[in-house]
Design an enzyme around this catalytic site. Structure first.
Site, PDB file in Angstrom:
ATOM      1  N   SER A 103       9.581  -7.570 -19.245  1.00 23.79           N
ATOM      2  CA  SER A 103      10.332  -7.755 -18.001  1.00 23.79           C
ATOM      3  C   SER A 103      11.791  -8.108 -18.261  1.00 23.79           C
ATOM      4  O   SER A 103      12.670  -7.713 -17.483  1.00 23.79           O
ATOM      5  CB  SER A 103       9.656  -8.842 -17.151  1.00 23.79           C
ATOM      6  N   ASP A 154      15.624  -7.027 -27.642  1.00 23.48           N
ATOM      7  CA  ASP A 154      14.249  -7.209 -27.176  1.00 23.48           C
ATOM      8  C   ASP A 154      14.026  -8.657 -26.756  1.00 23.48           C
ATOM      9  O   ASP A 154      14.790  -9.551 -27.138  1.00 23.48           O
ATOM     10  CB  ASP A 154      13.260  -6.822 -28.301  1.00 23.48           C
ATOM     11  N   GLY A 155      12.982  -8.868 -25.991  1.00 17.78           N
ATOM     12  CA  GLY A 155      12.603 -10.210 -25.563  1.00 17.78           C
ATOM     13  C   GLY A 155      11.675 -10.860 -26.572  1.00 17.78           C
ATOM     14  O   GLY A 155      11.472 -10.353 -27.683  1.00 17.78           O
ATOM     15  N   GLU A 202       7.783  -2.410 -31.880  1.00 22.19           N
ATOM     16  CA  GLU A 202       8.911  -3.355 -31.865  1.00 22.19           C
ATOM     17  C   GLU A 202       9.308  -3.740 -33.292  1.00 22.19           C
ATOM     18  O   GLU A 202      10.491  -3.796 -33.630  1.00 22.19           O
ATOM     19  CB  GLU A 202       8.522  -4.602 -31.058  1.00 22.19           C
ATOM     20  N   GLY A 251       4.679  -9.609 -28.564  1.00 21.49           N
ATOM     21  CA  GLY A 251       3.494  -8.777 -28.379  1.00 21.49           C
ATOM     22  C   GLY A 251       2.765  -9.048 -27.081  1.00 21.49           C
ATOM     23  O   GLY A 251       1.704  -8.463 -26.838  1.00 21.49           O
ATOM     24  N   THR A 282      10.578  -4.080 -25.129  1.00 19.72           N
ATOM     25  CA  THR A 282       9.620  -3.911 -24.023  1.00 19.72           C
ATOM     26  C   THR A 282       9.440  -5.238 -23.291  1.00 19.72           C
ATOM     27  O   THR A 282       9.457  -6.291 -23.919  1.00 19.72           O
ATOM     28  CB  THR A 282       8.260  -3.457 -24.601  1.00 19.72           C
ATOM     29  N   GLY A 300       3.433  -7.920 -24.403  1.00 19.04           N
ATOM     30  CA  GLY A 300       3.354  -6.620 -23.728  1.00 19.04           C
ATOM     31  C   GLY A 300       2.642  -5.571 -24.557  1.00 19.04           C
ATOM     32  O   GLY A 300       2.671  -4.377 -24.222  1.00 19.04           O
ATOM     33  N   LYS A 319      11.311 -19.917 -23.223  1.00 19.49           N
ATOM     34  CA  LYS A 319      10.772 -19.311 -24.457  1.00 19.49           C
ATOM     35  C   LYS A 319      11.142 -20.092 -25.726  1.00 19.49           C
ATOM     36  O   LYS A 319      10.567 -19.857 -26.784  1.00 19.49           O
ATOM     37  CB  LYS A 319      11.278 -17.869 -24.598  1.00 19.49           C
TER      38      LYS A 319
HETATM   39  C1  5RP Z   1       6.300  -7.091 -25.622  1.00 20.81           C
HETATM   40  C2  5RP Z   1       7.058  -8.281 -26.048  1.00 20.81           C
HETATM   41  C3  5RP Z   1       7.989  -8.884 -25.073  1.00 20.81           C
HETATM   42  O1  5RP Z   1       9.255  -8.974 -25.649  1.00 20.81           O
HETATM   43  C4  5RP Z   1       7.513 -10.274 -24.718  1.00 20.81           C
HETATM   44  O2  5RP Z   1       6.178 -10.197 -24.264  1.00 20.81           O
HETATM   45  C5  5RP Z   1       8.393 -10.917 -23.632  1.00 20.81           C
HETATM   46  O3  5RP Z   1       8.189 -10.272 -22.425  1.00 20.81           O
HETATM   47  P1  5RP Z   1       8.913 -10.716 -21.094  1.00 20.81           P
HETATM   48  O4  5RP Z   1      10.363 -10.365 -21.238  1.00 20.81           O
HETATM   49  O5  5RP Z   1       8.219  -9.922 -20.024  1.00 20.81           O
HETATM   50  O6  5RP Z   1       8.708 -12.206 -20.919  1.00 20.81           O
HETATM   51  O7  5RP Z   1       6.941  -8.752 -27.153  1.00 20.81           O
HETATM   52  O8  5RP Z   1       5.361  -6.677 -26.573  1.00 20.81           O
END
Ligand code: 5RP
Length: 220
Positions: free
Chosen positions: A30, A81-82, A103, A95, A28, A97, A121
């Protein structure tokens, strides 16, 4: 390159990690949205996806990618995942998001966790990003007090947010997470904690890091 361009770069690069003919785990956020858009180009070569949030499910389905229930599979080869932060050993904070519980469930089903992230990151020590913790509502104040007592962290309830599981998110500021596996193991024991946002036991196997020089692959 902008941060959005770096996210698009790693989202595209993650296609190479998808195992044709398999079910792919989808996170989840961007960065993952960029991956989902890229995944649509190979939707006929995968069985489908398992999704970590209602938002990702909607995006996958809108692009014609079938979404399966996690209970339908015993394991999946890859989860993509990010992260909000990732350290040099592959431990992550996730988290941002509010999707951390699903996740972690999908990460647990997966043989490999492929983290996709822009270079901002990558950190030496986790904790600058407020640590998300999903809690049962009646335990929020008690868990917040325990964070202050045990780790000196200040926890606040994320306003206006109810998770896909009907719970609250605490964001804990002021932490220096020097031993991610130990902190994850400890906080997981606290009554009312559904999931805490350190992913140490389910750390990344690999990180595709978007940098101005291109995608760097970090293996852990
Ligand atoms: C969602 C997450 C996302 O992976 C994390 O917040 C990174 O989000 P983004 O790609 O928008 O920077 O853990 O729960």
């Amino acid at each position: 390159m902008t941060q959005d361009e770096l996210k698009a770069l790693v989202g595209q690069a993650a296609l190479a990690e998808v195992v044709p003919g398999s079910v792919v785990g989808v996170g989840t956020g961007s960065t993952v949205n960029c991956f989902i858009d890229a995944l649509a180009t190979m939707r006929d070569r995968i069985t489908g996806a398992i999704s970590s949030s209602v938002k990702s499910t909607e995006r996958l389905q809108a692009l014609g990618i079938p979404v399966l229930d996690a209970n339908e599979v015993e394991s999946i080869p890859v989860y993509i995942d990010g992260a909000d932060e990732i350290d040099h050993r592959g431990h992550m904070v996730k988290g941002g998001g509010a999707a951390l519980t699903r996740e972690k469930i999908i990460a647990d089903l997966a043989d490999r966790f492929v983290c996709i992230a822009d270079a901002s990151k990558l950190v030496d020590t986790l904790g600058r990003f407020p640590l998300p913790v999903e809690v049962i509502p009646m335990a929020a104040a008690q868990v917040a007090r325990r964070f202050r007592r045990c780790y000196g962290g200040e926890a606040t309830v994320r306003e206006g947010v109810v998770t896909d599981n009907g719970n609250l998110i605490l964001d804990v500021r002021g932490l220096t997470i020097s031993d991610p596996p130990a902190m994850e193991a400890e906080v997981n024991q606290w009554p009312g904690v559904v999931t805490m946002g350190v992913f140490a036991r389910h750390k990344a196997s690999v990180c595709l890091l978007g940098t101005p020089e291109g995608v760097k692959t970090l293996r852990f």
